[in-house]
Design an enzyme around this catalytic site. Structure first.
Site, mmCIF file in Angstrom:
data_model
loop_
_atom_site.group_PDB
_atom_site.id
_atom_site.type_symbol
_atom_site.label_atom_id
_atom_site.label_comp_id
_atom_site.label_asym_id
_atom_site.label_seq_id
_atom_site.Cartn_x
_atom_site.Cartn_y
_atom_site.Cartn_z
ATOM 1 N N TYR A 157 -41.652 -12.133 94.600
ATOM 2 C CA TYR A 157 -41.999 -11.673 93.251
ATOM 3 C C TYR A 157 -43.511 -11.500 93.137
ATOM 4 O O TYR A 157 -44.280 -12.430 93.404
ATOM 5 C CB TYR A 157 -41.506 -12.688 92.230
ATOM 6 C CG TYR A 157 -41.416 -12.180 90.821
ATOM 7 C CD1 TYR A 157 -40.206 -11.680 90.339
ATOM 8 C CD2 TYR A 157 -42.498 -12.215 89.959
ATOM 9 C CE1 TYR A 157 -40.094 -11.229 89.033
ATOM 10 C CE2 TYR A 157 -42.396 -11.760 88.662
ATOM 11 C CZ TYR A 157 -41.193 -11.270 88.195
ATOM 12 O OH TYR A 157 -41.089 -10.821 86.895
ATOM 13 N N TYR A 187 -41.592 -2.419 87.948
ATOM 14 C CA TYR A 187 -41.501 -3.760 87.383
ATOM 15 C C TYR A 187 -40.180 -3.869 86.649
ATOM 16 O O TYR A 187 -40.036 -3.414 85.523
ATOM 17 C CB TYR A 187 -42.675 -4.003 86.431
ATOM 18 C CG TYR A 187 -42.636 -5.348 85.727
ATOM 19 C CD1 TYR A 187 -42.771 -6.525 86.442
ATOM 20 C CD2 TYR A 187 -42.490 -5.426 84.355
ATOM 21 C CE1 TYR A 187 -42.746 -7.756 85.809
ATOM 22 C CE2 TYR A 187 -42.472 -6.659 83.702
ATOM 23 C CZ TYR A 187 -42.598 -7.808 84.427
ATOM 24 O OH TYR A 187 -42.581 -9.035 83.804
#
Length: 388
Positions: free
Chosen positions: A297, A341
């Site tokens: 991430y 995103y």
């Protein structure tokens, strides 16, 4: 899952379908439309029909209720529905929830989804606009009056301490940005397709909150992503090679807050990801040497370095050199810095593509992939493996 013992979930469920919308800066349609499109695409990929689905899992921040998505996607009765808290930290936990439901017999086919107009609608990067009275909101009261209003400002505190402790400069973060954008440049689905960057580009990008530059911060995206989970046995009868869930974990650390855990004993690591790492390694019976691709991430580059260290790929303060050496294939879709995103859900999809052999940046022989969810918050992770 206990933090002390190996659990029995590993190997009992698999990801069999992935689907996404276009990733854009202005979708021009509702978040429900994005969710329904992603869910239908994932089911088509899995060779399943909406009527096969009996479970749905999403994030607490998603505006698309499970029953409404079920209606929009043509799904019938549901025997399981669930939501996971803490924003991007929920990504891998949605798959864990689905696997738990499948393994226990509560549901047979579960779809995990995330959809939002995060660029054209509510932009998380704009920081806290208002907060309803809550314990979580009260905790932010210790940060907001002093100017720490945005996620970048919260991460900058830990990033600055990391650089100080290990005698590094902000250029250390550039290796993550360059690696992600190199992969995004070859990915037609990525917003930054065809647009690699150099370390010089990173160093020349403007400050957002020192020591974070613009190219240390992920983009903001409109779009949706869905993941289909079922049993390993059923997966073997479906068209795509299954990505077996070898281990799934959630983690929160001591003195944990949501992005503002500044009162821990040290700021140079991510204890919540350490909890996840220990659980994943213990349950899968694997070590960092067994991982072929890491999808970490990357809402902010410093936390990618800290994750590599928490998982034991390298020692404390060594991650920048580890990334610079391309010691492991990292974020081969381009990550949230380069592709989109989507609160980490697109990273799960890339891990599946690597195991199928269909990634645009395919790693030959990839058989085990590590995926992580949001950092700085209570979080989650997965190890996925090829069947057999």
């Amino acid at each position: 899952m206990s933090v002390r013992t190996r659990d029995s979930l590993g190997g009992r469920a698999a990801v069999v379908g992935i689907g996404a919308t276009e990733f854009s800066k202005d979708s021009g349609r509702s978040e429900l439309s994005l969710a329904a499109e992603a869910v239908r695409a994932a089911l088509d990929d899995a060779g399943l029909a909406p009527g096969d689905v009996d479970g749905l899992v999403t994030f607490t921040m998603d505006t698309n209720p499970e029953i409404t998505v079920a209606q929009a996607a043509g799904i019938g009765e549901l025997s399981f529905f669930s939501r996971v808290h803490y924003g991007g930290g929920a990504a891998c936990a949605t798959v864990q929830q689905a696997a738990l439901a499948v393994a226990s017999g509560v549901a047979e086919v579960v779809v995990c989804y995330r959809a939002f107009n995060e660029r054209s609608g509510r932009r998380f990067g704009s920081g806290v606009q208002q907060r309803e009275p809550s314990a979580e909101g009260a905790a932010l009261g210790w940060q907001l009056p002093f100017g720490l209003l945005t996620p970048a400002s919260w991460v900058a505190m830990a990033a600055q301490r990391y650089l100080h402790t290990y005698g590094l400069t902000p250029d250390a973060f550039g290796h993550v940005a360059v690696t992600d954008r190199r992969h995004a440049a070859r990915n037609p689905a990525a917003y930054f397709h065809g647009k690699p960057i150099t370390l010089a580009d990173h160093a020349a990008s403007r400050w957002i909150v020192e020591p974070l530059r613009l190219l240390d911060c992920c983009q903001e995206t409109d779009g949706g992503q869905a993941i289909v989970v079922t049993s390993v046995e059923r997966a073997r009868d479906l068209p795509r090679p299954p990505a077996v869930i070898l281990a799934a974990a959630q983690g929160a650390g001591r003195k944990q807050e949501a992005m503002t855990s500044f009162y821990r004993d040290q700021l140079t690591g991510l204890p919540e990801m350490g909890v996840v790492a220990r659980q994943l390694w213990r349950t899968a019976g694997l070590t960092p040497d067994d991982i072929d691709v890491a999808i970490l991430y990357d809402h902010f580059t410093p936390f990618v370095l800290m994750q590599l260290e928490e998982f034991g790929f390298c020692g404390p303060g060594e991650a920048a050199d580890f990334v610079a050496a391309d010691a492991i294939p990292l974020n081969t879709h381009g990550g949230q810095l380069g592709e989109a995103y989507l609160h980490g859900m697109n990273g799960i999809a890339e891990a599946v593509r690597q195991l199928r052999g269909t990634s645009v940046n395919q790693i030959p022989g990839a058989a085990r992939t590590l995926v992580t969810a949001g950092t700085g918050v209570p979080t989650s992770g997965l190890i996925l493996g090829a069947d057999g």
